[in-house]
Design an enzyme around this catalytic site. Structure first.
Site, PDB file in Angstrom:
ATOM      1  N   TYR A  37       0.843  -1.078   0.114  1.00 46.66           N
ATOM      2  CA  TYR A  37      -0.051   0.015   0.024  1.00 46.66           C
ATOM      3  C   TYR A  37       0.859   1.234  -0.028  1.00 46.66           C
ATOM      4  CZ  TYR A  37      -3.853  -3.071   1.364  1.00 46.66           C
ATOM      5  OH  TYR A  37      -4.749  -3.939   1.487  1.00 46.66           O
ATOM      6  N   HIS A 193     -12.404   2.910   6.486  1.00 47.54           N
ATOM      7  CA  HIS A 193     -11.304   2.181   5.883  1.00 47.54           C
ATOM      8  C   HIS A 193     -10.865   1.395   7.320  1.00 47.54           C
ATOM      9  CE1 HIS A 193     -10.322   5.429   2.537  1.00 47.54           C
ATOM     10  NE2 HIS A 193     -10.356   3.995   1.999  1.00 47.54           N
ATOM     11  N   ARG A 223      -6.214   6.939  -8.719  1.00 42.48           N
ATOM     12  CA  ARG A 223      -5.387   5.972  -8.318  1.00 42.48           C
ATOM     13  C   ARG A 223      -5.789   4.481  -8.805  1.00 42.48           C
ATOM     14  NH1 ARG A 223      -7.046   3.268  -3.416  1.00 42.48           N
ATOM     15  NH2 ARG A 223      -4.951   2.448  -3.019  1.00 42.48           N
ATOM     16  N   ASN A 225      -6.528   0.467  -7.487  1.00 34.31           N
ATOM     17  CA  ASN A 225      -6.480  -0.728  -6.735  1.00 34.31           C
ATOM     18  C   ASN A 225      -6.543  -2.137  -7.288  1.00 34.31           C
ATOM     19  OD1 ASN A 225      -6.346  -1.198  -3.885  1.00 34.31           O
ATOM     20  ND2 ASN A 225      -8.526  -1.597  -3.871  1.00 34.31           N
ATOM     21  N   GLU A 265      -9.369  -1.640  -9.884  1.00 33.28           N
ATOM     22  CA  GLU A 265     -10.276  -0.625  -9.968  1.00 33.28           C
ATOM     23  C   GLU A 265      -9.327   0.594 -10.501  1.00 33.28           C
ATOM     24  OE1 GLU A 265     -12.834  -2.194  -5.926  1.00 33.28           O
ATOM     25  OE2 GLU A 265     -11.446  -0.726  -5.871  1.00 33.28           O
ATOM     26  N   TYR A 316      -6.467 -10.194   3.572  1.00 32.33           N
ATOM     27  CA  TYR A 316      -7.605  -8.944   3.346  1.00 32.33           C
ATOM     28  C   TYR A 316      -8.414  -9.167   2.182  1.00 32.33           C
ATOM     29  CZ  TYR A 316      -9.620  -4.570   2.831  1.00 32.33           C
ATOM     30  OH  TYR A 316     -10.504  -3.455   2.656  1.00 32.33           O
ATOM     31  N   LYS A 317      -7.653  -9.230   0.951  1.00 29.96           N
ATOM     32  CA  LYS A 317      -8.023  -9.291  -0.483  1.00 29.96           C
ATOM     33  C   LYS A 317      -8.715 -10.802  -0.506  1.00 29.96           C
ATOM     34  CE  LYS A 317      -4.546  -6.285  -2.252  1.00 29.96           C
ATOM     35  NZ  LYS A 317      -5.311  -5.028  -2.674  1.00 29.96           N
TER      36      LYS A 317
HETATM   37  C1  HEM Z   1     -10.126   0.042   0.843  1.00 27.06           C
HETATM   38  C2  HEM Z   1     -13.441   3.683   0.147  1.00 27.06           C
HETATM   39  C3  HEM Z   1     -10.007   6.573  -0.933  1.00 27.06           C
HETATM   40  C4  HEM Z   1      -6.802   3.291   0.206  1.00 27.06           C
HETATM   41  C5  HEM Z   1     -11.466   0.792   0.779  1.00 27.06           C
HETATM   42  C6  HEM Z   1     -12.823   0.202   1.249  1.00 27.06           C
HETATM   43  C7  HEM Z   1     -13.479   1.343   1.041  1.00 27.06           C
HETATM   44  C8  HEM Z   1     -12.806   2.551   0.578  1.00 27.06           C
HETATM   45  C9  HEM Z   1     -15.099   1.212   1.383  1.00 27.06           C
HETATM   46  C10 HEM Z   1     -13.022  -1.204   1.768  1.00 27.06           C
HETATM   47  C11 HEM Z   1     -13.030  -1.051   3.111  1.00 27.06           C
HETATM   48  C12 HEM Z   1     -13.433  -2.428   3.779  1.00 27.06           C
HETATM   49  O1  HEM Z   1     -12.602  -3.391   3.919  1.00 27.06           O
HETATM   50  O2  HEM Z   1     -14.492  -2.649   4.222  1.00 27.06           O
HETATM   51  C13 HEM Z   1     -12.819   4.656  -0.341  1.00 27.06           C
HETATM   52  C14 HEM Z   1     -13.523   5.803  -0.433  1.00 27.06           C
HETATM   53  C15 HEM Z   1     -12.463   6.746  -1.026  1.00 27.06           C
HETATM   54  C16 HEM Z   1     -11.392   6.154  -0.722  1.00 27.06           C
HETATM   55  C17 HEM Z   1     -14.864   6.029  -0.740  1.00 27.06           C
HETATM   56  C18 HEM Z   1     -12.524   8.160  -1.519  1.00 27.06           C
HETATM   57  C19 HEM Z   1     -12.746   9.283  -0.525  1.00 27.06           C
HETATM   58  C20 HEM Z   1      -8.796   5.990  -0.781  1.00 27.06           C
HETATM   59  C21 HEM Z   1      -7.499   6.716  -1.009  1.00 27.06           C
HETATM   60  C22 HEM Z   1      -6.683   5.744  -0.761  1.00 27.06           C
HETATM   61  C23 HEM Z   1      -7.347   4.481  -0.227  1.00 27.06           C
HETATM   62  C24 HEM Z   1      -7.320   8.112  -1.729  1.00 27.06           C
HETATM   63  C25 HEM Z   1      -5.091   5.899  -1.125  1.00 27.06           C
HETATM   64  C26 HEM Z   1      -4.197   5.385  -0.494  1.00 27.06           C
HETATM   65  C27 HEM Z   1      -7.439   2.381   0.426  1.00 27.06           C
HETATM   66  C28 HEM Z   1      -6.673   1.157   0.385  1.00 27.06           C
HETATM   67  C29 HEM Z   1      -7.687  -0.111   0.761  1.00 27.06           C
HETATM   68  C30 HEM Z   1      -9.052   0.789   0.466  1.00 27.06           C
HETATM   69  C31 HEM Z   1      -5.280   0.566   0.311  1.00 27.06           C
HETATM   70  C32 HEM Z   1      -7.654  -1.603   0.761  1.00 27.06           C
HETATM   71  C33 HEM Z   1      -7.775  -2.184  -0.545  1.00 27.06           C
HETATM   72  C34 HEM Z   1      -7.269  -3.471  -0.931  1.00 27.06           C
HETATM   73  O3  HEM Z   1      -6.307  -4.067  -0.454  1.00 27.06           O
HETATM   74  O4  HEM Z   1      -8.058  -4.288  -1.831  1.00 27.06           O
HETATM   75  N1  HEM Z   1     -11.368   2.166   0.662  1.00 27.06           N
HETATM   76  N2  HEM Z   1     -11.386   4.867  -0.277  1.00 27.06           N
HETATM   77  N3  HEM Z   1      -8.831   4.765  -0.198  1.00 27.06           N
HETATM   78  N4  HEM Z   1      -8.636   1.963   0.478  1.00 27.06           N
HETATM   79 FE1  HEM Z   1      -9.931   3.370   0.059  1.00 27.06          FE
END
Ligand code: HEM
Length: 343
Positions: A37, A193, A223, A225, A265, A316-317
């Protein structure tokens, strides 16, 4: 460019497929042989012609089928689309952003004709031709956010900005990687988060939020993901975990190339003009491993990324149990040659 829309499904018989064109433009997310990350955000300034970055709201061969799938999810579970009462203005902002962008970027597919507050919207692929009054909810069949996101690929979280934080106060979420709008509605950036491992300790979310609070109008950001999905499922929601979770146990060495998909994504961030809300479109691209490895440098690199991914992230994934099968398959496409930085 004329797009040939696929007649396909993301459920039941899974007739989803990617054409050669879709494989070539797939947003492969790894610029090196390992992954962790980070605050991987940049200005969203478009991209090379034909790439998924070129247009503001990418339309591809899956458009009609994805919109059909969204309608099925909503018919089954209307709570996938929610908007708290103070978010209606942001919904109009979003409707305007998408209609203007799509009609400018794909004039052969979408038309927007504006005469004062009387707007006519033509969506040729979906056979829609509606005239309505901008800012008058009664003139549309749904609220403005729901109306336009039923016609736009990808999920949408619409965030209210206050108290130096972002609040998930509206959204259309039917193609998500195992999180729930109904659970997260009303939460702030740190709260929704909370389940993510390691990133909080690394300070990723503090820095990301600071960046997002300062996103300006006409200066969107983006970005990538990624995660892994067995079968080309769009709807991998907690609400339907009982339907798709079990499918992970069907992976075998014989079917892994066809069934295992990399799910990427493309996440973008736009400031909305009247409401000052931030909209977060999350566009999902799926590719079967057997298609991915047709690009040798992708197969080689994905093998190394998956092999060396920290266990916390693979857990987690959701693919820690299937990692050995996936690695056995991918290792056949890793000749051990060095890869160069970049995609
Ligand atoms: C995961 C929403 C922006 C980094 C997630 C999750 C949600 C989410 C709902 C899943 C959490 C769960 O397990 O329930 C959002 C929304 C954003 C946003 C609405 C916009 C405002 C960002 C940004 C970053 C980020 C800017 C920058 C680093 C991550 C990471 C994960 C995550 C690293 C884990 C994903 C994975 O490993 O598959 N986010 N996020 N998010 N988000 Fe965001």
């Amino acid at each position: 460019m004329t797009i040939q829309f696929n007649d396909e499904t993301f459920r039941d018989d899974y007739t989803f497929r990617n054409s050669e064109w879709a494989i070539k433009r797939f947003p492969f997310p790894f610029h090196e042989d390992s992954y962790m990350y980070s605050v991987n955000m940049e200005r969203h300034r478009g991209g090379p012609d034909g790439s998924v970055y070129a247009k503001r709201f990418d339309v591809d061969e899956h458009y009609i089928a994805e919109m059909r799938d969204r309608a099925l999810v909503l018919a089954d579970d209307p709570l996938r689309c929610q908007s708290l009462p103070h978010m209606t203005l942001a919904g109009w902002d979003l409707l305007e952003l998408i209609m203007v962008s799509k009609s400018e970027d794909y004039p052969d597919l979408f038309e927007l004709h504006r005469d004062g507050t009387t707007w006519r919207w033509v969506n040729k692929p979906l056979g829609i031709d509606d005239t309505f009054t901008f800012m008058d909810e009664a003139s549309l069949p749904y609220g403005p956010m729901e109306y336009i996101t039923r016609q736009t690929q990808g999920d949408f979280a619409v965030l209210d900005q206050r108290e130096n934080n972002l609040w998930m106060d509206a959204g259309m979420v039917t193609t998500q990687a195992d999180w729930s709008l109904d659970f997260d509605i009303g939460m702030n950036f740190f709260e929704w988060h909370a389940p993510v491992p390691l990133a909080h300790e690394m300070g990723v979310f503090k820095r990301a939020l600071k960046f997002l609070l300062n996103v300006q109008q006409d200066s969107p950001a983006r970005r990538l993901n990624w995660t892994m999905t067995v079968n080309p499922l769009l709807d991998t929601s907690p609400e339907n975990y009982h339907k798709w979770g079990i499918q992970k146990t069907t992976l075998t060495p014989e079917n892994v190339g066809r069934k295992q998909h990399l799910r990427v994504e493309l996440q973008t961030f736009y400031r909305l003009p009247r409401s000052n809300a931030l909209v977060f479109p999350i566009r999902c691209y799926l590719i079967a491993l057997e298609d991915l490895v047709t690009v040798p440098k992708w197969g080689r690199r994905l093998h190394r990324v998956i092999r060396d991914l920290p266990a916390e992230l693979a857990t987690y994934k959701g693919f820690i149990d299937n990692r050995p099968i996936i690695l056995d398959y991918l290792s056949r496409f890793d000749d051990g040659l060095p890869t160069s930085p970049g995609i």
